[in-house]
Write an enzyme that holds these catalytic residues in place. Structure first.
Site, PDB file in Angstrom:
ATOM      1  CE  LYS A  37      -6.955 -15.214  -1.761  1.00 16.42           C
ATOM      2  NZ  LYS A  37      -6.976 -14.716  -0.214  1.00 16.42           N
ATOM      3  CE1 TYR A  81       8.916  -7.653  -6.942  1.00 11.51           C
ATOM      4  CE2 TYR A  81       9.191  -9.601  -7.983  1.00 11.51           C
ATOM      5  CZ  TYR A  81       9.816  -8.618  -7.608  1.00 11.51           C
ATOM      6  OH  TYR A  81      10.750  -8.061  -8.319  1.00 11.51           O
ATOM      7  CB  THR A 124       8.274  -2.298   2.241  1.00 16.01           C
ATOM      8  OG1 THR A 124       8.176  -0.941   2.281  1.00 16.01           O
ATOM      9  CG2 THR A 124       7.529  -2.969   3.604  1.00 16.01           C
ATOM     10  CG  ASP A 125      10.851   2.258   2.384  1.00 15.57           C
ATOM     11  OD1 ASP A 125       9.876   2.145   2.540  1.00 15.57           O
ATOM     12  OD2 ASP A 125      11.354   3.378   1.984  1.00 15.57           O
ATOM     13  CD  GLU A 126       5.015   1.665   4.003  1.00 12.98           C
ATOM     14  OE1 GLU A 126       4.429   1.202   5.003  1.00 12.98           O
ATOM     15  OE2 GLU A 126       4.680   2.057   3.148  1.00 12.98           O
ATOM     16  CE1 TYR A 160       2.586  -4.227   2.924  1.00 14.58           C
ATOM     17  CE2 TYR A 160       3.465  -1.888   3.150  1.00 14.58           C
ATOM     18  CZ  TYR A 160       3.784  -3.252   2.559  1.00 14.58           C
ATOM     19  OH  TYR A 160       4.484  -3.230   1.597  1.00 14.58           O
ATOM     20  CE  LYS A 164       6.291  -7.079   2.507  1.00 12.61           C
ATOM     21  NZ  LYS A 164       6.334  -7.928   1.227  1.00 12.61           N
ATOM     22  N   PRO A 202      -0.956   6.990  -8.696  1.00  7.96           N
ATOM     23  CG  PRO A 202      -1.115   4.486  -8.849  1.00  7.96           C
ATOM     24  CD  PRO A 202      -0.299   5.816  -8.369  1.00  7.96           C
ATOM     25  CG  ASP A 282      -2.267  12.876   8.112  1.00  6.10           C
ATOM     26  OD1 ASP A 282      -1.754  12.533   7.062  1.00  6.10           O
ATOM     27  OD2 ASP A 282      -1.288  13.414   8.697  1.00  6.10           O
TER      28      ASP A 282
HETATM   29  P1  NAD Z   1       0.087  -5.217  -5.346  1.00  9.41           P
HETATM   30  O1  NAD Z   1      -1.030  -5.016  -4.322  1.00  9.41           O
HETATM   31  O2  NAD Z   1      -0.087  -4.443  -6.565  1.00  9.41           O
HETATM   32  O3  NAD Z   1       0.022  -6.650  -5.954  1.00  9.41           O
HETATM   33  C1  NAD Z   1       0.155  -7.727  -4.878  1.00  9.41           C
HETATM   34  C2  NAD Z   1       0.017  -9.028  -5.694  1.00  9.41           C
HETATM   35  O4  NAD Z   1      -0.164  -9.777  -4.986  1.00  9.41           O
HETATM   36  C3  NAD Z   1      -1.565  -8.712  -6.604  1.00  9.41           C
HETATM   37  O5  NAD Z   1      -1.296  -9.541  -7.873  1.00  9.41           O
HETATM   38  C4  NAD Z   1      -2.355  -9.890  -5.707  1.00  9.41           C
HETATM   39  O6  NAD Z   1      -3.414 -10.403  -6.369  1.00  9.41           O
HETATM   40  C5  NAD Z   1      -1.219 -10.724  -5.298  1.00  9.41           C
HETATM   41  N1  NAD Z   1      -1.869 -11.547  -3.999  1.00  9.41           N
HETATM   42  C6  NAD Z   1      -2.251 -10.956  -3.006  1.00  9.41           C
HETATM   43  N2  NAD Z   1      -2.472 -11.826  -2.004  1.00  9.41           N
HETATM   44  C7  NAD Z   1      -2.075 -13.258  -2.534  1.00  9.41           C
HETATM   45  C8  NAD Z   1      -2.164 -14.485  -1.803  1.00  9.41           C
HETATM   46  N3  NAD Z   1      -2.703 -14.801  -0.765  1.00  9.41           N
HETATM   47  N4  NAD Z   1      -1.687 -15.283  -2.948  1.00  9.41           N
HETATM   48  C9  NAD Z   1      -1.262 -15.225  -3.851  1.00  9.41           C
HETATM   49  N5  NAD Z   1      -1.283 -13.964  -4.509  1.00  9.41           N
HETATM   50  C10 NAD Z   1      -1.803 -12.949  -3.694  1.00  9.41           C
HETATM   51  O7  NAD Z   1       1.370  -4.800  -4.841  1.00  9.41           O
HETATM   52  P2  NAD Z   1       2.750  -4.053  -5.193  1.00  9.41           P
HETATM   53  O8  NAD Z   1       2.764  -2.732  -5.049  1.00  9.41           O
HETATM   54  O9  NAD Z   1       3.204  -4.569  -6.225  1.00  9.41           O
HETATM   55  O10 NAD Z   1       3.833  -4.989  -4.019  1.00  9.41           O
HETATM   56  C11 NAD Z   1       4.541  -5.916  -4.326  1.00  9.41           C
HETATM   57  C12 NAD Z   1       5.442  -6.431  -3.311  1.00  9.41           C
HETATM   58  O11 NAD Z   1       6.339  -5.121  -3.087  1.00  9.41           O
HETATM   59  C13 NAD Z   1       4.836  -6.688  -1.727  1.00  9.41           C
HETATM   60  O12 NAD Z   1       5.296  -7.363  -1.201  1.00  9.41           O
HETATM   61  C14 NAD Z   1       5.134  -5.035  -1.001  1.00  9.41           C
HETATM   62  O13 NAD Z   1       5.226  -5.317   0.110  1.00  9.41           O
HETATM   63  C15 NAD Z   1       6.515  -4.927  -1.859  1.00  9.41           C
HETATM   64  N6  NAD Z   1       6.724  -3.644  -1.963  1.00  9.41           N
HETATM   65  C16 NAD Z   1       6.105  -2.531  -2.671  1.00  9.41           C
HETATM   66  C17 NAD Z   1       6.452  -1.248  -2.609  1.00  9.41           C
HETATM   67  C18 NAD Z   1       5.564  -0.135  -3.219  1.00  9.41           C
HETATM   68  O14 NAD Z   1       5.833   0.938  -3.613  1.00  9.41           O
HETATM   69  N7  NAD Z   1       4.427  -0.516  -3.801  1.00  9.41           N
HETATM   70  C19 NAD Z   1       7.635  -0.705  -1.917  1.00  9.41           C
HETATM   71  C20 NAD Z   1       8.570  -1.720  -1.709  1.00  9.41           C
HETATM   72  C21 NAD Z   1       8.091  -3.081  -1.443  1.00  9.41           C
HETATM   73  O1  TDX Z   2      -4.561  10.047  -1.908  1.00  9.80           O
HETATM   74  C1  TDX Z   2      -3.699   9.939  -1.187  1.00  9.80           C
HETATM   75  N1  TDX Z   2      -3.226  10.855  -0.647  1.00  9.80           N
HETATM   76  C2  TDX Z   2      -1.896  11.058   0.000  1.00  9.80           C
HETATM   77  O2  TDX Z   2      -1.470  12.114   0.369  1.00  9.80           O
HETATM   78  C3  TDX Z   2      -2.977   8.677  -0.709  1.00  9.80           C
HETATM   79  C4  TDX Z   2      -3.355   7.360  -1.364  1.00  9.80           C
HETATM   80  C5  TDX Z   2      -1.870   8.860  -0.105  1.00  9.80           C
HETATM   81  N2  TDX Z   2      -1.229   9.978  -0.081  1.00  9.80           N
HETATM   82  C6  TDX Z   2       0.088   9.911   0.763  1.00  9.80           C
HETATM   83  C7  TDX Z   2       0.162   8.837   2.003  1.00  9.80           C
HETATM   84  C8  TDX Z   2       1.654   8.739   1.700  1.00  9.80           C
HETATM   85  O3  TDX Z   2       2.507   9.705   2.500  1.00  9.80           O
HETATM   86  O4  TDX Z   2       0.977   9.507  -0.104  1.00  9.80           O
HETATM   87  C9  TDX Z   2       2.121   8.995   0.258  1.00  9.80           C
HETATM   88  C10 TDX Z   2       2.196   7.536  -0.464  1.00  9.80           C
HETATM   89  O5  TDX Z   2       0.937   6.815  -0.229  1.00  9.80           O
HETATM   90  P1  TDX Z   2       0.949   5.222  -0.635  1.00  9.80           P
HETATM   91  O6  TDX Z   2       0.898   5.230  -2.133  1.00  9.80           O
HETATM   92  O7  TDX Z   2      -0.437   4.817   0.099  1.00  9.80           O
HETATM   93  O8  TDX Z   2       2.209   4.310  -0.116  1.00  9.80           O
HETATM   94  P2  TDX Z   2       2.919   4.213   1.212  1.00  9.80           P
HETATM   95  O9  TDX Z   2       1.908   4.175   2.231  1.00  9.80           O
HETATM   96  O10 TDX Z   2       4.140   5.156   1.229  1.00  9.80           O
HETATM   97  O11 TDX Z   2       3.077   2.899   0.988  1.00  9.80           O
HETATM   98  C11 TDX Z   2       3.705   2.562  -0.365  1.00  9.80           C
HETATM   99  O12 TDX Z   2       5.220   2.290  -0.286  1.00  9.80           O
HETATM  100  C12 TDX Z   2       5.889   1.160   0.616  1.00  9.80           C
HETATM  101  C13 TDX Z   2       3.475   1.033  -0.724  1.00  9.80           C
HETATM  102  O13 TDX Z   2       1.978   0.988  -0.824  1.00  9.80           O
HETATM  103  C14 TDX Z   2       3.747   0.128  -0.016  1.00  9.80           C
HETATM  104  O14 TDX Z   2       3.272  -1.260  -0.247  1.00  9.80           O
HETATM  105  C15 TDX Z   2       5.118  -0.098   0.082  1.00  9.80           C
HETATM  106  O15 TDX Z   2       5.540  -0.911   1.063  1.00  9.80           O
END
Ligand code: NAD
Ligand code: TDX
Length: 344
Positions: A37, A81, A124-126, A160, A164, A202, A282
């Site tokens: 999207k 994803y 996700t593990d969450e 969130y 999931k 990041p 927090d």
């Molecule tokens: P992200 O937010 O970077 O990317 C999500 C993507 O999905 C984006 O490109 C967005 O445009 C698209 N999207 C959102 N809503 C949409 C919709 N309605 N239709 C079509 N596209 C849509 O997320 P991410 O961190 O890359 O995570 C991807 C997947 O992996 C998710 O399902 C998340 O739950 C899972 N996951 C993420 C992590 C992590 O550490 N980031 C860990 C475990 C699992």
């Molecule tokens: O500025 C920050 N400072 C900080 O201390 C941010 C953005 C986060 N945090 C902490 C919160 C968490 O303990 O860092 C840890 C990681 O935070 P996030 O990057 O927001 O990740 P988290 O909430 O752990 O979830 C991520 O991992 C599981 C992904 O965003 C999810 O999509 C995935 O399912």
């Protein structure tokens, strides 16, 4: 099993686009249709450099039944994803999480059921909630029962993670009731290139690059189990091609670190004093610790992570954000303004 024509939902986001690059590079015979999207977290640039005859981007919503049916009927497999993925956003407004993560997943599995198409659900593990900190456990948590397995109880904490968890349960029910040809994977925290700058790693790297002090939530004792996104990609490909239908596989690379240690390592690698950060408000309901036991995936399907040196993975991630400032700079001000309004 081989798949020649796959749909990758959310393939323009962080982990999805890394998976698309991984498949394009390692399996050039596979055609990939990205359905995305392009929300704030999706970016066409994440797919730059890929051959357009191999990777096609369709901009659309996974909850658009008509579009989903049109695409799914011609596919061999869907790797799902797409999601709203940020916990902090879900605490401010859960509604897009319900719509995309639950209704979107429902729309996809209905289409896969209708056309008998293989489905892999990325989760996700969450969904399992959190574990106590090791320091609060007798013997500091060494021993059995300290990590998540596919048998762990669902116990999500945030809008969130509960959205999931809901989507996982829909997939499990569709397997049992309708024989949906599906697998599920639950992965730990990913890091690497193309991760949107709202996320922890990041955000801190781009803060340092922008002359802003990194922001640590609370005590910084919360533990995440870090995995390089390329290892997540190889695991998903392994499950898609070798996984047993109906099974759930946990993906992790034994990368437990607390947030303070990760932040201090980022500061060290970027030549900053180790205390050059702010402690901020927090996160409400902040999960304490995640930890994955990935024995099942390793022993049954033979998967192994390759990028297990966190320091060098972080170094290359810092290099990527340093060399790709055009990719993130346009969003930086807005992301920080939003956090700042929230005291974070
Ligand atoms: P992200 O937010 O970077 O990317 C999500 C993507 O999905 C984006 O490109 C967005 O445009 C698209 N999207 C959102 N809503 C949409 C919709 N309605 N239709 C079509 N596209 C849509 O997320 P991410 O961190 O890359 O995570 C991807 C997947 O992996 C998710 O399902 C998340 O739950 C899972 N996951 C993420 C992590 C992590 O550490 N980031 C860990 C475990 C699992
Ligand atoms: O500025 C920050 N400072 C900080 O201390 C941010 C953005 C986060 N945090 C902490 C919160 C968490 O303990 O860092 C840890 C990681 O935070 P996030 O990057 O927001 O990740 P988290 O909430 O752990 O979830 C991520 O991992 C599981 C992904 O965003 C999810 O999509 C995935 O399912």
């Amino acid at each position: 099993m081989e798949y020649k024509n796959i749909i990758v939902t959310g393939g323009a986001g962080f982990i999805g686009s890394n998976f698309v690059h991984y498949v394009a590079k390692n399996h050039p015979e596979v055609h990939i249709t990205v359905l995305d999207k392009l929300t704030y977290a999706g970016n066409k640039e994440n797919l730059a450099g890929l051959d357009k005859s191999q990777v096609e981007l369709v901009v659309g919503d996974i909850a658009d039944e008509k579009l989903v049916n049109e695409l799914v009927k011609d596919a061999d497999a869907v790797v799902h994803y797409a999601a709203e993925s940020h916990n902090d956003n879900s605490l401010k407004d859960p509604s897009p999480f319900i719509q995309t993560n639950i209704i979107g997943t429902y729309t996809l599995i209905e289409a896969c059921r209708k056309y008998n198409v293989r489905f892999h659900h990325v989760s996700t593990d969450e969904v399992y909630g959190d574990l106590p900190l090791r320091e609060d456990l007798p013997g500091h948590g060494e021993g059995i029962g300290e990590k998540f397995t596919s048998e762990s109880r669902y116990n999500p904490s945030s809008p969130y993670s509960s959205s999931k968890a809901s989507s996982d349960l829909l997939v499990k029910a569709w397997v049992r009731s309708f024989n949906l040809q599906a697998t599920i994977s639950n992965c730990s925290n990913n890091y690497g290139p193309y991760q949107y700058i709202e996320k922890f790693i990041p955000r801190q790297i781009t803060n340092v690059l922008s002359g802003i002090k990194p922001k640590l939530y609370g005590t910084g004792k919360n533990v995440r189990d870090w995995i390089h996104t390329e290892d997540h990609s190889s695991a998903v490909w392994t499950i898609l091609t070798k996984g047993k239908i109906g099974e759930t596989y946990l993906i992790g690379a034994d990368g437990e670190q607390n947030n303070k240690d990760v932040l201090e390592l980022i500061l060290e690698l970027m030549g900053q004093p180790s205390d050059a950060y702010d402690v901020v408000k927090d996160r409400p309901g902040h999960d304490l610790r995640y930890a994955i036991d990935s024995t099942k995936l390793r022993e049954e399907l033979g998967w192994k992570p390759q990028f297990t040196d966190f320091r060098s993975g972080l170094e290359s991630t810092i290099k990527w954000y340093t060399e790709n400032q055009d990719w993130w700079k346009k969003d930086k001000e807005l992301v920080e303004e939003t956090y700042s309004k929230n005291g974070q």
